[in-house]
Design a protein around this motif. Sequence first.
Motif, PDB file in Angstrom:
ATOM      1  N   ALA B 258       0.819  -1.219   0.000  1.00 36.16           N
ATOM      2  CA  ALA B 258       0.000   0.000   0.000  1.00 36.16           C
ATOM      3  C   ALA B 258       0.850   1.264   0.000  1.00 36.16           C
ATOM      4  O   ALA B 258       0.314   2.368   0.001  1.00 36.16           O
ATOM      5  CB  ALA B 258      -0.919  -0.006   1.209  1.00 36.16           C
ATOM      6  N   LYS B 261      -0.049   3.707  -2.802  1.00 34.33           N
ATOM      7  CA  LYS B 261      -1.463   3.667  -3.198  1.00 34.33           C
ATOM      8  C   LYS B 261      -1.944   5.034  -3.685  1.00 34.33           C
ATOM      9  O   LYS B 261      -2.561   5.146  -4.740  1.00 34.33           O
ATOM     10  CB  LYS B 261      -2.292   3.210  -1.997  1.00 34.33           C
ATOM     11  CG  LYS B 261      -3.501   2.404  -2.351  1.00 34.33           C
ATOM     12  CD  LYS B 261      -4.135   1.809  -1.096  1.00 34.33           C
ATOM     13  CE  LYS B 261      -4.373   2.894  -0.056  1.00 34.33           C
ATOM     14  NZ  LYS B 261      -4.744   2.370   1.268  1.00 34.33           N
ATOM     15  N   ASP B 262      -1.638   6.085  -2.920  1.00 35.82           N
ATOM     16  CA  ASP B 262      -2.118   7.426  -3.281  1.00 35.82           C
ATOM     17  C   ASP B 262      -1.523   7.881  -4.606  1.00 35.82           C
ATOM     18  O   ASP B 262      -2.226   8.429  -5.461  1.00 35.82           O
ATOM     19  CB  ASP B 262      -1.737   8.440  -2.197  1.00 35.82           C
ATOM     20  CG  ASP B 262      -2.425   8.131  -0.883  1.00 35.82           C
ATOM     21  OD1 ASP B 262      -3.413   7.359  -0.905  1.00 35.82           O
ATOM     22  OD2 ASP B 262      -1.965   8.640   0.159  1.00 35.82           O
ATOM     23  N   GLU B 264      -0.321   5.981  -6.969  1.00 36.34           N
ATOM     24  CA  GLU B 264      -0.848   5.160  -8.061  1.00 36.34           C
ATOM     25  C   GLU B 264      -2.195   5.698  -8.524  1.00 36.34           C
ATOM     26  O   GLU B 264      -2.467   5.806  -9.717  1.00 36.34           O
ATOM     27  CB  GLU B 264      -0.976   3.689  -7.601  1.00 36.34           C
ATOM     28  CG  GLU B 264       0.377   2.982  -7.549  1.00 36.34           C
ATOM     29  CD  GLU B 264       0.400   1.762  -6.631  1.00 36.34           C
ATOM     30  OE1 GLU B 264      -0.678   1.341  -6.165  1.00 36.34           O
ATOM     31  OE2 GLU B 264       1.499   1.235  -6.372  1.00 36.34           O
ATOM     32  N   LYS B 265      -3.028   6.065  -7.555  1.00 37.87           N
ATOM     33  CA  LYS B 265      -4.350   6.626  -7.893  1.00 37.87           C
ATOM     34  C   LYS B 265      -4.196   7.947  -8.641  1.00 37.87           C
ATOM     35  O   LYS B 265      -4.871   8.176  -9.637  1.00 37.87           O
ATOM     36  CB  LYS B 265      -5.148   6.872  -6.602  1.00 37.87           C
ATOM     37  CG  LYS B 265      -5.947   5.667  -6.163  1.00 37.87           C
ATOM     38  CD  LYS B 265      -6.904   6.077  -5.055  1.00 37.87           C
ATOM     39  CE  LYS B 265      -7.254   4.891  -4.182  1.00 37.87           C
ATOM     40  NZ  LYS B 265      -7.414   5.238  -2.775  1.00 37.87           N
TER      41      LYS B 265
END
Lengths: 468, 279
Positions: B258, B261-262, B264-265
């Motif tokens: 994770a 994660k941010d 990637e988004k």
Amino acid sequence: MPNMSLTKVKMPEQNPNERNKNFKEVATGYTEEMAIEEAKRCLECKTKPCMKGCPVNIQIPEFISLIAEGKFEEAYLKITETNSLPAICGRVCPQESQCEMYCVRGKKGEPVAIGRLERFAADWFMVNRKPKVHKIKKNGIKVAVVGSGPAGLTCAGDLAKMGYDVTIFEAFHTPGGVLTYGIPEFRLPKKLVQAEIDNVRNLGVKIMTNMVIGKSITVEELRDEGYEAVFIGSGAGLPSFMGIPGENLNGVYSANEFLTRINLMKAYMYPEVDTPVKVAENVAVVGGGNVAMDAARSAKRLGAEKVYIVYRRSEKEMPARVEEVHHAKEEGIIFKLLTNPTRILGTDDGWVKGMECVEMELGEPDESGRRRPVPKKGSEHVIDVGTVIIAIGQSPNPLIKSTTPGLETHKWGGIITDEETGVTSIPWVFAGGDVVTGAATVILAMGAGKKAAAAIDSYIKQKAEKDD
Amino acid sequence: MYKIVKKKELNSDVKLMVVDAPFVARKAEPGQFVMLRVNETGERIPLTIADYDREKGTITIIFQEVGKTTKLLGALEEGEYILDFAGPLGKASHFGEVKKAAVIGGGLGTAIAYPQAKKLNSLGVSVDTIIGFRNKGLIILEEEMREVSDRLFVTTDDGSYGIGGFVSDVLKNLIEEGNKYDLVVAIGPLVMMKVVSNLTKEYGIKTIVSMNPVMIDGTGMCGGCRVTVGGKTMFACVDGPDFDGHQVDFDEAIRRQAMYKDEEKQSLKEHECKLEGTV
């Protein structure tokens, strides 16, 4: 008349409070006038003491005297007779412990700024002249070089000048090794690295990227492909960790990963490029070498508020160059000396929230001659950081060792070679640079590449005589 | 530059590409991976080798379009080129003495499990394969898997095809029915590999899982792919990607996955905005 000023002509630099927010080069370089003025400080000693400090035998007084006469092109050509990478060396060599250490002017006052002058000549040529494409008579003999860092580039360049058909195999998509993935843009602009690599290509050297030796092809298979000799300059790429609790928390980087993201993958330009890098408000960098300084200064530039260098000995024992420590301090890096991390603390969902450290004091000297740090009882304390970068050293990547039967190495992974020739336990395999010495300097790697090139040439010639 | 010689859609999200990469193909083995970069500003991503053809000098990759990089890759057509493609990296799968194996693929993991099933089958091992997907539309490689398996079981979470439920349920039943497996190969989402490893641990069946953490170089240089195995830190890129499923700290691996994660988004969002902007 020589210029008898006791100090070097000052190097123009970006203001510390501006440069710690950008990745542009810190030192902006001498003008022609400054270079001539500094060059005139050279006494042109007949004995050339400076040269014994240069692992690649640059004819230092000669090139400096050409600069003093305003013959900048000739000065550059004089340097490149023995050194293919002057723009790089002029920037990252520790001249204070090499050529400049032996400069007579250094006995009273500062030595001649040999490094800055080398850089000036290289930069001047790049701006004002077209790269030279050399016509060299080829001998048709194939030699393979593993790794396109300073050792490999130097070895390949020298062999190409002798007429060999040289191919460099590089694991990454961009050549340069540590010059590309390790040393940051603000100390060594990548455009310049690629330009000097192009100069090596112009000598006829081929560079194959995306070739992981030991995986895509082994050293032995290179021989089957017709390479008469192989030079291994694969560097010290394996990061060391401390082995303390919390090192696998999110937000803990090896300096290698942190710097590779920033330098090779250009994460400082994210989201214009796709590779991200994470920097919390407060960052701790563990270690006291040049890599630690590079990581700390990069973290600051990426917007960290407080960046700490956490080092277990005192400033005197720091392996980093004085200049780098000085630059880091100017840029606002906070030095927590005689401090050693004991564990990294994490949040419930696995992110770094702090680093517990203990204060140290210096005891008796250890094997390295430096006073051994010992923990002070009851001095545990926590630094409030969200990112931890481990910069405590790198060792050679084991990929080649493990796929080359008969290649002897030290316990710590370094390839065992003859110091003068670089020959390994296999007569047609040579090695040099960090893969032999462990993490050291660009110029030592270049010196090793140079020696190995000469040794490869005599090995191949001797073999040809025997075969006749 | 590495030419895409064939491209095929396996389902709406998953694509197969055959890539001309002779230096990778001549040494590739099941379990190994490549690092690729789509374009000059692209990131380096690891993709497991789904198949290889030494004579033609090609490597097959199968990927799901989940982020910007895989979407960029998926937008390339036959005859176009991937900028960088290095490998084969990581250790080849090592099975040891095996008579009867269960190979489990979860979702896209099926693409990675396929070469393993194929290899085991070619070694004369009796192979039961279980592949699971969220729904019928996402099923991939069913026919290919059937060809290299003694028995094939397909599950869907929603029961829209094959057996309703999870791959671990089917494995448990097969073990309970008396099938004596001496090896389980489980490849798929971390949670699935964790559940399967916990199950096989109870029965004492050796289990190999394939880890796919964040990597930068894939050659042991960055340490970003750290995985705790048996209490020791390992690098998935050089020590793996295959590990003993009973020793892997899956909870840590799930947390580490994770990390970006941010970002990637964000990358995906900006990429999609750009695409919409051009329409």
